[in-house]
Design a protein around this motif. Structure first.
Motif, PDB file in Angstrom:
ATOM      1  N   PHE A 183       0.824  -1.207   0.000  1.00 54.43           N
ATOM      2  CA  PHE A 183       0.000   0.000   0.000  1.00 54.43           C
ATOM      3  C   PHE A 183       0.860   1.259   0.000  1.00 54.43           C
ATOM      4  O   PHE A 183       0.652   2.187  -0.791  1.00 54.43           O
TER       5      PHE A 183
ATOM      6  N   PHE B  77       1.018   4.861  -2.235  1.00 51.63           N
ATOM      7  CA  PHE B  77       0.234   5.915  -1.585  1.00 51.63           C
ATOM      8  C   PHE B  77       0.995   7.242  -1.608  1.00 51.63           C
ATOM      9  O   PHE B  77       2.164   7.300  -1.245  1.00 51.63           O
TER      10      PHE B  77
ATOM     11  N   SER C 262      -3.234   6.971   7.496  1.00 55.13           N
ATOM     12  CA  SER C 262      -3.321   6.336   6.177  1.00 55.13           C
ATOM     13  C   SER C 262      -3.462   4.829   6.333  1.00 55.13           C
ATOM     14  O   SER C 262      -3.972   4.142   5.458  1.00 55.13           O
TER      15      SER C 262
ATOM     16  N   GLY D 164      -8.790   7.063   0.941  1.00 56.98           N
ATOM     17  CA  GLY D 164      -7.805   6.287   0.204  1.00 56.98           C
ATOM     18  C   GLY D 164      -6.901   5.453   1.089  1.00 56.98           C
ATOM     19  O   GLY D 164      -6.073   4.700   0.579  1.00 56.98           O
TER      20      GLY D 164
ATOM     21  N   ILE E  82      -6.105   2.555   4.291  1.00 54.42           N
ATOM     22  CA  ILE E  82      -6.607   1.202   4.524  1.00 54.42           C
ATOM     23  C   ILE E  82      -6.821   0.949   6.016  1.00 54.42           C
ATOM     24  O   ILE E  82      -6.102   1.464   6.868  1.00 54.42           O
TER      25      ILE E  82
ATOM     26  N   ILE F  90      -9.762  -5.550   0.031  1.00 53.99           N
ATOM     27  CA  ILE F  90      -8.612  -5.779  -0.827  1.00 53.99           C
ATOM     28  C   ILE F  90      -7.872  -7.081  -0.488  1.00 53.99           C
ATOM     29  O   ILE F  90      -7.194  -7.653  -1.327  1.00 53.99           O
TER      30      ILE F  90
ATOM     31  N   ARG G 120      -9.944  -0.839   1.774  1.00 54.84           N
ATOM     32  CA  ARG G 120      -9.625   0.548   1.446  1.00 54.84           C
ATOM     33  C   ARG G 120     -10.834   1.399   1.843  1.00 54.84           C
ATOM     34  O   ARG G 120     -11.986   1.001   1.623  1.00 54.84           O
TER      35      ARG G 120
END
Length: 388
Positions: free
Chosen positions: A55, A59, A135, A159, A161, A220, A234
């Motif tokens: 990820f 990102f 994030s 955006g 996770i 995901i 997500r």
């Protein structure tokens, strides 16, 4: 609080040095005092490092990791040490656990970790406004995580996770249906693919909470183990308009099952009365691109070999819909020994069906054939008399 040094030991997990209580490495059930550490959960932590690494590689926003129930902070320490992260904030109500996490951070010369001693929802609420959110948000509780869904979602940036663990397996697998309905808003059926149904119940509950607060979740990755289920989603700060909540319809008479938006009462194959599981998540559990990113991340990390084998299965099954079957389930219906799993999959494919292994069971497979079609294919193939 002073912790006697003779009660502690240093281990290495991944690429990170960790100070843990000695008894947690020797006792069958790791003690909760002075702090809880489960060495058997290493595989789960390995998968977290792979997922978070994949990820973070793509990102573009601020890279902040929030761990709500950290214990010794092993997951957070590994994120800080093994991945490219701006800041890690680990939270736990046990001050001794946090003190041990500090010792470990110093061993690894980590400067990007902060420590918090708060109730988990108070902690996550502190980071629930724009510009403060994580994030990556990680919550790994004892028992059900459903009480934390609201604050977890609010603390995850657009955006980002969110990863959540559930350890109340008896509830999710159908032993206590009323408790499951209270905690997750749906009921399971006791079936061979119960771990997948459990993960769909967790995702379904999370989706309903997300819908209430105007947030969309996109699963995901998911992991199933004997002791826990773990889901990765997500989080997008926008209203989800998709029809992704429904039911699993299962016939205990013939074994037919399907995923449906609406409840159905009669089996389309044998006309028997059906069992209904849900409401639950009926869309995909794995994101093919993300799983592929996880596989590409593997060479950079120190993780168990089992991870790659599992991810390769996830990659193929990410394109399949429906629940999985097991060889034992089919053999029971046929009153015969099943073929080898590889042979079963090849023969289904030769007969024009989609078929692949599943990461959720060593004897499980996904296919678009119904149970009558599976039995028909298996009946025309030689079986392995030694396999039961």
């Amino acid at each position: 609080m002073q912790i006697p040094e003779e009660t502690l030991q240093e281990i290495i997990e991944g690429q990170t040095k960790i100070i843990v209580p000695k008894k947690s490495m020797t006792d069958k059930v790791p003690p909760k005092e002075p702090a809880f550490f489960n060495p058997k959960a290493r595989v789960s932590r390995d998968f977290s490092i792979i997922a978070y690494g994949a990820f973070l590689k793509k990102f573009k926003g601020p890279k902040i990791f929030l761990e709500g129930l950290s214990g010794l902070g092993v997951r957070g320490l590994r994120v800080a040490n093994e991945l490219q992260i701006d800041k890690v904030i680990i939270n736990d109500l046990n001050p001794t656990a946090l003190k041990l996490a500090e010792y470990s951070a110093r061993l690894n010369n980590l400067k990007n970790i902060e420590y918090s001693e708060m109730e988990v929802c108070r902690f996550l609420s502190k980071y629930s406004t724009k510009g403060q959110r994580g994030s990556i948000v990680d919550v790994d509780p004892f028992g059900s995580p459903s009480q934390f869904f609201d604050c977890c979602l609010r603390a995850t940036m657009h955006g980002g996770i969110l990863s959540i663990t559930a350890t109340d397996l008896q509830v999710l697998n159908g032993l206590y249906q009323s408790a499951c309905k209270r905690k997750y808003g749906g009921v399971p059926i006791r079936v061979e693919y119960g771990n997948e149904m459990a993960i769909r119940l967790i995702l379904g509950c999370l989706r309903m909470v997300a819908g209430r607060i105007g947030v969309e979740i996109v699963p995901i990755f998911a992991e199933s183990n004997m002791h826990y289920y773990r889901t990765y989603v997500r989080v997008l700060i926008r209203q989800d308009q998709k029809e992704n909540i429904g039911y699993i319809i299962h016939c205990k008479s013939c074994g037919h099952r399907k995923i449906a938006l609406e409840q159905i009462n009669e089996c389309e194959l044998c006309k028997s009365k059906l069992n209904i599981g849900g409401p639950l998540w009926i869309d995909r559990i794995f994101d093919k691109e993300f799983v592929n990113d996880m596989i590409l991340k593997l060479p950079e990390l120190s993780v168990g070999k089992i991870c790659e084998k599992t991810l390769q299965k996830c990659l193929v099954e990410s394109e399949m819909s429906g629940t999985y079957f097991t060889l034992d389930e089919i053999a029971s219906k046929m009153k015969a020994s099943p073929p080898k799993l590889e042979d079963a999959i090849i023969n289904l494919q030769k007969n024009g069906y989609q078929a692949t292994r599943t990461s959720f069971s060593p004897t499980g497979f996904r296919t678009n054939a119904n149970i009558n079609e599976i039995i028909s294919v298996f009946s025309n193939q030689p079986v392995n008399p030694k396999q039961t």
